[in-house]
Design a protein around this motif. Structure first.
Motif, short mmCIF file in Angstrom:
data_model
loop_
_atom_site.label_atom_id
_atom_site.label_comp_id
_atom_site.label_asym_id
_atom_site.label_seq_id
_atom_site.Cartn_x
_atom_site.Cartn_y
_atom_site.Cartn_z
N ALA A 176 0.85 -1.19 0.00
CA ALA A 176 0.00 0.00 0.00
C ALA A 176 0.88 1.24 0.00
CB ALA A 176 -0.93 0.01 1.21
N TRP A 177 0.38 2.27 -0.66
CA TRP A 177 1.15 3.51 -0.74
C TRP A 177 1.05 4.29 0.57
CZ3 TRP A 177 4.80 5.73 -3.46
CH2 TRP A 177 5.06 7.08 -3.25
N SER A 178 2.16 4.93 0.93
CA SER A 178 2.21 5.86 2.06
C SER A 178 3.15 6.99 1.67
CB SER A 178 2.72 5.17 3.32
OG SER A 178 3.04 6.13 4.32
N ILE A 212 1.66 -0.37 -6.74
CA ILE A 212 1.35 -0.04 -5.35
C ILE A 212 -0.03 0.61 -5.31
CG2 ILE A 212 2.15 1.11 -3.26
CD1 ILE A 212 4.88 1.46 -4.57
N PRO A 213 -1.03 -0.05 -4.74
CA PRO A 213 -2.35 0.59 -4.63
C PRO A 213 -2.25 1.89 -3.83
CG PRO A 213 -2.47 -1.76 -4.12
CD PRO A 213 -1.02 -1.42 -4.19
N ASP A 214 -2.92 2.95 -4.33
CA ASP A 214 -2.80 4.24 -3.66
C ASP A 214 -3.89 4.48 -2.62
OD1 ASP A 214 -5.08 4.81 -5.14
OD2 ASP A 214 -4.19 6.44 -6.30
N GLY A 215 -4.82 3.52 -2.47
CA GLY A 215 -5.87 3.66 -1.48
C GLY A 215 -7.07 4.44 -1.97
#
Length: 541
Positions: A364-366, A402-405
């Motif tokens: 997941a993106w952070s 990377i999924p950005d949410g």
């Protein structure tokens, strides 16, 4: 008259151009011209014929035809149908082709007789192919594209949503087996908008595309495409006259060429005093373009011409862009010191971040992943030009996306780089190509730039020999044409002495001369360093 886009099916752009400038030349091939109205008519006939053979919305369709009128017409016919063209480089080899087509799971195969022969012999797509169409001749009872009873009436493009799959485009395979990037209609739409807005391409321009897929944008933009006579799988070996001739004959205003093609044509043109005053824009991509290649090619064109080197990948194109003027005027000196290749600033709509170097998936993106300007890491991008995933490759999706949410994704470019204080991106090489020595990582582009400056060197490649974490850095050298292929101890000492003057190359003390580097089949510019590393390991045992 301005072409108006309705809907998100990329094929509607061809319809708009045919309505706006029906008699303007769309494609010129082997001295013959197809106008935009004629191209649309041929496209519509093909769409009617393919529909009658059961090819329609969502049908994954392998397309294997040579660059020419039918390449344009068939690709847009498949878009009109809402079908999904599967496009691969035929030069990637039978083994890789078989793997790629197995992953794509195509339901239809449209190609010239030779392509069908290869399909049968190699057994491509046996498990999934249900429909076969031959182009330009017959083959073993396979349905022919050309049919006397095909309706000669307009074919209305199938309505498609921005998120619908438009095509599967396979990567060049420069770092392994090629992967099928899934393109949406919105992706193509964003790319067309970039070419129109960033470069100003449009009606009245004449393009010489030396990479067939880029030629398809011409029809959508209202640009005339002049198809050169060349082997598109070997651009680095092109006959320079095959490029210079049509540029002069048709007053070409823009062209695409890989760095290898620009280097070859530029050297020839400079040696023979050739001038190409009609050229205003030259686009080169596929690998970093060395400053000396830009300088040489500039001797052929007028003072207002610009060489553009957009940065990107099949999965995300374009990401950033820079011109030869900025390179030669500002960044070339830093390149020569081994600071990397500047590829410019991110283009409109693209967000770019530098994240820590890691070979592990990121779930997941952070924003905590972002590194500050100046720090070296992996380049990651998000935006409308980014493909969302690969065809039937969940392992590569996990490694690269990377999924950005928020329903979107960041794409990990697999490239190492940094951002400078001006927001420009500096490319340092592929992540998988870094040499992991006991004293720290060495990056290919900064190291090779130092050794490339020897006048007798054509290009170099840094590889690692030995276990990860304790690799020995070895510089492989391909000499200029006319040089003795085996080099000499004295020449090797001269080349290594260049590296001794810089902290990041002082530890490179082993050199091997190689007769001709293995390169990718798409642009002939990306060096297969994995193959060179295996070769060097065998030499240094």
């Amino acid at each position: 008259m301005t072409a108006v886009l309705t809907g998100c099916n990329i094929a509607t752009r061809l319809d708009a151009q045919a309505a706006a400038q029906p008699d303007a030349p769309a494609v010129i091939h082997r001295g013959e011209t197809l106008t935009f109205a004629q191209l649309r008519r041929r496209c519509d006939r093909h769409a009617h014929r393919l529909a009658s053979l059961g090819i329609g919305r969502g049908t994954r369709t392998v397309l294997m035809v040579k660059p020419g009128f039918d390449f344009f017409a068939l690709t847009f016919a498949l878009f009109k149908l809402g079908a999904v063209p599967v496009l691969v480089d035929p030069g990637m080899g039978l083994k890789n082709l078989g793997k790629c087509l197995a992953e794509a799971a195509p339901e239809a195969f449209v190609g010239i007789p030779m392509a069908h022969f290869a399909r049968v012999v190699a057994g491509w797509g046996k498990a999934t192919l249900r429909r076969h169409v031959t182009v330009g001749g017959g083959f073993l009872g396979v349905a022919r594209l050309e049919a006397d009873d095909t309706p000669d009436t307009p074919f209305v493009a199938t309505p498609t949503e921005p998120g619908d799959t438009a095509a599967v485009l396979f990567t060049s395979g420069s770092t392994g087996v090629p992967k099928g990037a899934v393109y949406q209609h919105a992706t193509f739409d964003a790319q067309v908008a970039f070419l129109r807005d960033h470069f100003g391409f449009g009606p009245g321009d004449v393009d010489l595309p030396t990479f067939p897929l880029f030629a398809l944008f011409d029809a959508a933009l209202g640009v005339t495409a002049v198809i050169p006579e060349m082997d598109f799988t070997r651009p680095g070996s092109v006959a320079p006259q095959a490029i210079i001739g049509p540029i002069r004959q048709y007053g070409v205003t823009q062209m695409f060429g890989s760095p290898a093609l620009l280097d070859r044509v530029g050297r020839w043109g400079a040696a023979h005093g050739d001038k190409l005053p009609s050229l205003r824009h030259v686009i080169s991509a596929g690998a970093p373009v060395p400053p000396h290649v830009m300088e040489t090619f500039h001797t052929l064109v007028g003072p207002e011409a610009t060489i553009h080197t957009p940065y990107g990948a099949t999965e995300a194109l374009p990401v950033a862009a820079i011109t030869s003027r900025e390179v030669l005027g500002e960044t070339a000196a830093a390149w020569a010191r081994g600071e990397g290749t500047c590829v410019g600033r991110p283009v409109g709509g693209v967000e770019l971040a530098v994240i820590p170097i890691s070979d592990a998936p990121i779930g997941a993106w952070s924003d905590d992943l972002r590194l500050p300007p100046g720090a070296v890491g992996e380049l990651a991008v998000r935006g409308p030009i980014v493909s969302r995933g690969y065809m039937n490759r969940p392992d590569h999706d996990a490694a690269a996306k990377i999924p950005d949410g928020h329903g979107g994704v960041w794409h990990r470019m697999g490239d190492l780089g940094r951002l400078d204080a001006q927001g420009r991106v500096w490319f340092l090489g592929r992540k998988t190509h870094r040499v992991r020595a006991s004293g720290g990582d060495l990056f290919t582009i900064p190291c090779e730039a130092i050794f490339n400056q020897h006048p007798r060197v054509r290009r170099t490649a840094l590889v690692g020999v030995g276990p990860v974490g304790a690799q020995r850095p070895v510089i492989c050298v391909e000499l200029e044409a006319g040089e003795a292929r085996g080099g000499s101890p004295a020449l090797a000492a001269e080349i290594l002495a260049l590296g001794a003057g810089y902290a990041h190359t002082a530890g490179v003390r082993e050199l091997l001369f190689h007769p001709a580097f293995p390169v990718d089949i798409r642009h002939n510019a990306k060096i297969f360093r994995e193959k060179l590393a295996a070769w060097a390991t065998g030499k240094l045992r």
